[in-house]
Every structure is written in C-alpha cells, then in structure tokens.
Design a protein around this motif. Sequence first.
Motif, PDB file in Angstrom:
ATOM      1  N   ALA A 275       0.855  -1.183   0.000  1.00 19.88           N
ATOM      2  CA  ALA A 275       0.000   0.000   0.000  1.00 19.88           C
ATOM      3  C   ALA A 275       0.891   1.231   0.000  1.00 19.88           C
ATOM      4  O   ALA A 275       1.661   1.443   0.943  1.00 19.88           O
ATOM      5  CB  ALA A 275      -0.916   0.012   1.213  1.00 19.88           C
ATOM      6  N   GLN A 276       0.814   2.014  -1.077  1.00 20.43           N
ATOM      7  CA  GLN A 276       1.529   3.283  -1.098  1.00 20.43           C
ATOM      8  C   GLN A 276       0.609   4.317  -0.490  1.00 20.43           C
ATOM      9  O   GLN A 276      -0.518   4.504  -0.951  1.00 20.43           O
ATOM     10  CB  GLN A 276       1.922   3.691  -2.510  1.00 20.43           C
ATOM     11  N   ILE A 277       1.090   4.970   0.549  1.00 16.88           N
ATOM     12  CA  ILE A 277       0.263   5.894   1.324  1.00 16.88           C
ATOM     13  C   ILE A 277       0.922   7.263   1.336  1.00 16.88           C
ATOM     14  O   ILE A 277       2.051   7.419   1.811  1.00 16.88           O
ATOM     15  CB  ILE A 277       0.074   5.385   2.769  1.00 16.88           C
ATOM     16  N   GLU A 278       0.212   8.228   0.811  1.00 17.75           N
ATOM     17  CA  GLU A 278       0.649   9.629   0.863  1.00 17.75           C
ATOM     18  C   GLU A 278      -0.078  10.269   2.047  1.00 17.75           C
ATOM     19  O   GLU A 278      -1.310  10.206   2.120  1.00 17.75           O
ATOM     20  CB  GLU A 278       0.271  10.366  -0.426  1.00 17.75           C
ATOM     21  N   ILE A 279       0.690  10.868   2.941  1.00 11.24           N
ATOM     22  CA  ILE A 279       0.057  11.516   4.085  1.00 11.24           C
ATOM     23  C   ILE A 279       0.249  13.031   4.000  1.00 11.24           C
ATOM     24  O   ILE A 279       1.071  13.524   3.226  1.00 11.24           O
ATOM     25  CB  ILE A 279       0.595  10.959   5.413  1.00 11.24           C
ATOM     26  N   HIS A 280      -0.534  13.732   4.794  1.00 11.69           N
ATOM     27  CA  HIS A 280      -0.411  15.187   4.835  1.00 11.69           C
ATOM     28  C   HIS A 280       0.974  15.560   5.369  1.00 11.69           C
ATOM     29  O   HIS A 280       1.404  15.037   6.402  1.00 11.69           O
ATOM     30  CB  HIS A 280      -1.485  15.795   5.738  1.00 11.69           C
ATOM     31  N   PRO A 281       1.686  16.450   4.673  1.00 11.24           N
ATOM     32  CA  PRO A 281       2.992  16.894   5.172  1.00 11.24           C
ATOM     33  C   PRO A 281       2.866  17.418   6.597  1.00 11.24           C
ATOM     34  O   PRO A 281       1.902  18.106   6.945  1.00 11.24           O
ATOM     35  CB  PRO A 281       3.384  18.014   4.200  1.00 11.24           C
ATOM     36  N   GLY A 282       3.824  17.054   7.417  1.00 16.79           N
ATOM     37  CA  GLY A 282       3.800  17.458   8.823  1.00 16.79           C
ATOM     38  C   GLY A 282       3.110  16.452   9.732  1.00 16.79           C
ATOM     39  O   GLY A 282       3.142  16.597  10.950  1.00 16.79           O
ATOM     40  N   HIS A 283       2.495  15.410   9.157  1.00 12.25           N
ATOM     41  CA  HIS A 283       1.789  14.397   9.945  1.00 12.25           C
ATOM     42  C   HIS A 283       2.608  13.118  10.112  1.00 12.25           C
ATOM     43  O   HIS A 283       2.080  12.110  10.597  1.00 12.25           O
ATOM     44  CB  HIS A 283       0.461  14.034   9.272  1.00 12.25           C
ATOM     45  N   GLU A 284       3.872  13.132   9.713  1.00 10.08           N
ATOM     46  CA  GLU A 284       4.674  11.910   9.710  1.00 10.08           C
ATOM     47  C   GLU A 284       4.723  11.237  11.089  1.00 10.08           C
ATOM     48  O   GLU A 284       4.476  10.037  11.197  1.00 10.08           O
ATOM     49  CB  GLU A 284       6.091  12.205   9.209  1.00 10.08           C
ATOM     50  N   GLN A 285       5.040  11.991  12.118  1.00 16.47           N
ATOM     51  CA  GLN A 285       5.139  11.433  13.473  1.00 16.47           C
ATOM     52  C   GLN A 285       3.804  10.838  13.913  1.00 16.47           C
ATOM     53  O   GLN A 285       3.750   9.708  14.414  1.00 16.47           O
ATOM     54  CB  GLN A 285       5.579  12.533  14.454  1.00 16.47           C
ATOM     55  N   GLU A 286       2.718  11.575  13.717  1.00 12.51           N
ATOM     56  CA  GLU A 286       1.402  11.099  14.134  1.00 12.51           C
ATOM     57  C   GLU A 286       0.983   9.860  13.348  1.00 12.51           C
ATOM     58  O   GLU A 286       0.383   8.934  13.907  1.00 12.51           O
ATOM     59  CB  GLU A 286       0.347  12.203  13.985  1.00 12.51           C
ATOM     60  N   PHE A 287       1.288   9.837  12.049  1.00 15.23           N
ATOM     61  CA  PHE A 287       0.947   8.679  11.229  1.00 15.23           C
ATOM     62  C   PHE A 287       1.706   7.441  11.709  1.00 15.23           C
ATOM     63  O   PHE A 287       1.123   6.371  11.883  1.00 15.23           O
ATOM     64  CB  PHE A 287       1.253   8.949   9.757  1.00 15.23           C
ATOM     65  N   GLU A 288       3.002   7.588  11.945  1.00 15.25           N
ATOM     66  CA  GLU A 288       3.793   6.454  12.407  1.00 15.25           C
ATOM     67  C   GLU A 288       3.288   5.938  13.756  1.00 15.25           C
ATOM     68  O   GLU A 288       3.221   4.728  13.989  1.00 15.25           O
ATOM     69  CB  GLU A 288       5.267   6.838  12.472  1.00 15.25           C
ATOM     70  N   GLU A 289       2.888   6.844  14.640  1.00 17.45           N
ATOM     71  CA  GLU A 289       2.313   6.431  15.928  1.00 17.45           C
ATOM     72  C   GLU A 289       0.990   5.704  15.721  1.00 17.45           C
ATOM     73  O   GLU A 289       0.697   4.727  16.424  1.00 17.45           O
ATOM     74  CB  GLU A 289       2.133   7.644  16.835  1.00 17.45           C
ATOM     75  N   ALA A 290       0.193   6.153  14.770  1.00 17.95           N
ATOM     76  CA  ALA A 290      -1.078   5.492  14.472  1.00 17.95           C
ATOM     77  C   ALA A 290      -0.852   4.080  13.953  1.00 17.95           C
ATOM     78  O   ALA A 290      -1.582   3.146  14.322  1.00 17.95           O
ATOM     79  CB  ALA A 290      -1.876   6.316  13.459  1.00 17.95           C
ATOM     80  N   VAL A 291       0.166   3.900  13.128  1.00 18.52           N
ATOM     81  CA  VAL A 291       0.472   2.557  12.606  1.00 18.52           C
ATOM     82  C   VAL A 291       0.902   1.639  13.749  1.00 18.52           C
ATOM     83  O   VAL A 291       0.481   0.480  13.812  1.00 18.52           O
ATOM     84  CB  VAL A 291       1.538   2.615  11.492  1.00 18.52           C
ATOM     85  N   VAL A 292       1.701   2.142  14.667  1.00 18.63           N
ATOM     86  CA  VAL A 292       2.109   1.337  15.826  1.00 18.63           C
ATOM     87  C   VAL A 292       0.875   0.905  16.621  1.00 18.63           C
ATOM     88  O   VAL A 292       0.762  -0.258  17.026  1.00 18.63           O
ATOM     89  CB  VAL A 292       3.109   2.110  16.717  1.00 18.63           C
ATOM     90  N   LYS A 293      -0.067   1.821  16.822  1.00 14.02           N
ATOM     91  CA  LYS A 293      -1.295   1.484  17.555  1.00 14.02           C
ATOM     92  C   LYS A 293      -2.154   0.481  16.787  1.00 14.02           C
ATOM     93  O   LYS A 293      -2.840  -0.345  17.389  1.00 14.02           O
ATOM     94  CB  LYS A 293      -2.108   2.746  17.837  1.00 14.02           C
ATOM     95  N   ALA A 294      -2.124   0.547  15.467  1.00 14.22           N
ATOM     96  CA  ALA A 294      -2.939  -0.347  14.641  1.00 14.22           C
ATOM     97  C   ALA A 294      -2.280  -1.708  14.435  1.00 14.22           C
ATOM     98  O   ALA A 294      -2.966  -2.676  14.063  1.00 14.22           O
ATOM     99  CB  ALA A 294      -3.209   0.298  13.283  1.00 14.22           C
ATOM    100  N   LEU A 295      -0.995  -1.822  14.669  1.00 12.01           N
ATOM    101  CA  LEU A 295      -0.254  -3.053  14.400  1.00 12.01           C
ATOM    102  C   LEU A 295      -0.894  -4.296  15.017  1.00 12.01           C
ATOM    103  O   LEU A 295      -1.028  -5.317  14.330  1.00 12.01           O
ATOM    104  CB  LEU A 295       1.195  -2.903  14.850  1.00 12.01           C
ATOM    105  N   PRO A 296      -1.334  -4.266  16.275  1.00 11.25           N
ATOM    106  CA  PRO A 296      -1.957  -5.470  16.842  1.00 11.25           C
ATOM    107  C   PRO A 296      -3.202  -5.936  16.072  1.00 11.25           C
ATOM    108  O   PRO A 296      -3.479  -7.131  16.024  1.00 11.25           O
ATOM    109  CB  PRO A 296      -2.332  -5.054  18.266  1.00 11.25           C
ATOM    110  N   HIS A 297      -3.912  -5.011  15.443  1.00 13.05           N
ATOM    111  CA  HIS A 297      -5.100  -5.390  14.667  1.00 13.05           C
ATOM    112  C   HIS A 297      -4.706  -6.166  13.410  1.00 13.05           C
ATOM    113  O   HIS A 297      -5.400  -7.103  13.022  1.00 13.05           O
ATOM    114  CB  HIS A 297      -5.926  -4.153  14.306  1.00 13.05           C
TER     115      HIS A 297
END
Length: 98
Positions: A6-28
């Motif tokens: 999955a190629q995912i383009e995120i809003h510039p400046g959201h990199e840290q928050e996106f990476e934290e969201a992926v960590v939270k979603a990992l168990p799912h």
Amino acid sequence: MITEIAQIEIHPGHEQEFEEAVVKALPHFLAADGCDGVDLYRSVEHPSRYRLMVRWETVAHHTVTFRGSEGFARWRALAGPHFAAPPQVEHVQSVLAP
C-alpha cells in the motif's frame, strides 16, 4: 504467500502522528486471520510517502477477511485522518527465491 503493498501519501507534517497510528494499529493486523507480518517504509526522497507491506496467506485474507473486520475499521480510524489521498494498493507474489 502474498504481499500487499500500500503506497500511502500523508499530509505533510503528519509523519510522526501517522507512524504512531500505525504502531497502535499493528496489533489489529497481527491478530487478523491470515496475516504473517507487517513492515512500514518511509521514502527518503518523499518524506510524506510510505509503503505499508503486509504479508497475507491469500489475497482473500486481506480483501475479504481483514477488510470486513473490526481491525480494519480501527486501522482506518487511526491512520485515515493522516491520508492525503486514498492508498494505492496492489498484491504481489515472489517469483525469485534465493
């Protein structure tokens, strides 16, 4: 084994928050039937571009089982607000093994 890319383009400046969201979603992802692991890569040249690589037993484990699950809904709730565009998804199969 199938790999979802999955190629995912995120809003510039959201990199840290996106990476934290992926960590939270990992168990799912890891609890999903047919999931054999997840990797997240960030582009060096385009820092707001990521590639999420998920290993599935079959395409159906991703497109039917996972996408119809509560785990997928949680993933999208956590990561979706950071998407600048819908992810581009494809499934690949290895044709070269060392």
